[in-house]
Design an enzyme around this catalytic site. Structure first.
Site: not given
Ligand code: R5P
Length: 309
Positions: A146, A207
């Protein structure tokens, strides 16, 4: 060299071995009735594990994967050290130590999002897990971690590798996108790589995560009217991030919206939630999942070759 795995990461390990020109050997992993894990290096694997360097493929998700990885690394380590002492008295009980040569390949590194201490009293889980593994192997290759920064200062060889070239190839062949969108700032470098490889436009959203199930995107004008768009992220968990980003794209006239990721966790009804928001979901098989259409093995093979050089 030999590629081994327990039940965690087995499919990736089987696909990886021929790409590296190596033999695949399955180690014994099973569960006791109370769900505790059991591991063993089978008798027939002992010679090959002692005579050649070993690559263990294992995930750290779900939690049982972490424990299986720790136990398998210890079991392989004992075999290589020649510590074969056993209560059944099966000979030999000891052999010479054959030295270092155990490498860990992690298709999906769970706990990667707990990479900072946001509040006092928290633990940086991503680091704790890596430090546990570093005790009993000689290097790690991790697929689309990540945020690699959390492990970059480790005094231990870690090779970060990405499946974005394979994701780009899938999108170019099947989706033919006009536009790639990163759903947050964290995915910008991965999504940019995909956009550059395909040769199409790119943008990103900002976001804010309200809680594990709720996110908000800052409104932004995107030039997507009449276009086929692919949203690219490192992982999809609940699908909330992708669904909200897709809503923003549809409001601005996108003709088709697809989602692509390396790690398809698809928790809590994510597959059906996504089906209501996007035209297609494309994931690697870093974790077994119903949308796994891209192999994680070629990327891991690249990382391991560099690690072993
Ligand atoms: C977070 O920064 C990751 O890159 C993903 O965007 C995130 O973990 C996605 O999670 P979800 O599908 O629950 O929105």
């Amino acid at each position: 060299m030999v590629v081994v795995s327990g039940s965690s990461g087995r499919d990736v390990a089987e696909a990886l071995a021929p790409l590296l020109g190596m033999q695949y050997v399955e180690l014994v992993t099973r569960r006791f009735p109370d769900s505790e894990g059991y591991v063993r290096v089978p008798e027939e694997a002992i010679d090959v594990i002692r005579s050649e360097p070993v690559i263990l493929v294992s995930n750290t998700y779900p939690d049982s994967g972490i424990l299986q990885t720790i136990l398998l690394l210890e079991a392989i380590g004992d075999i290589r050290k020649g510590d074969l002492e056993n209560l059944k008295g099966i000979e030999p009980q000891s052999m010479p130590d054959v030295g270092p040569g155990v490498y860990l390949a992690i298709p999906y590194y769970g706990y990667s999002r707990q990479d900072k201490r946001f509040s006092k009293g928290e633990v940086i889980s991503a680091k704790v897990i890596a430090e546990l593994f570093a005790r009993s192997c000689d290097g790690m290759a991790i697929l689309d971690l990540h945020a690699p920064a959390v492990l970059e200062d480790m005094d231990f060889p870690v090779k970060f590798v990405s499946a974005m070239p394979e994701v780009a190839e899938r999108l170019a062949n099947v989706v033919k996108p006009d536009f790639i969108l990163s759903p947050d700032k964290g995915a910008i470098s991965r999504a940019t790589e995909v956009a550059n490889l395909i040769g199409c436009e790119f943008s990103y959203l900002e976001k804010t995560r309200i809680d594990a199930h709720t996110i908000e995107h800052t409104p932004k004008d995107l030039d997507v009217n009449g276009k086929v768009v692919a949203i690219v992220d490192d992982m999809i968990s609940t699908g909330g991030t992708i669904c909200r980003a897709s809503d923003a794209l549809r409001r601005q006239g996108a003709k088709e919206v697809h989602a692509a990721c390396t790690h398809g966790l698809f928790t809590g009804g994510a597959i059906s939630r996504l089906a209501n928001h996007v035209d297609g979901v494309h994931s690697t098989d870093s974790l077994p999942n119903p949308r796994a259409v891209v192999s994680a093995a070629p990327a891991l093979a690249r990382g391991l070759k560099e690690l072993l050089e």
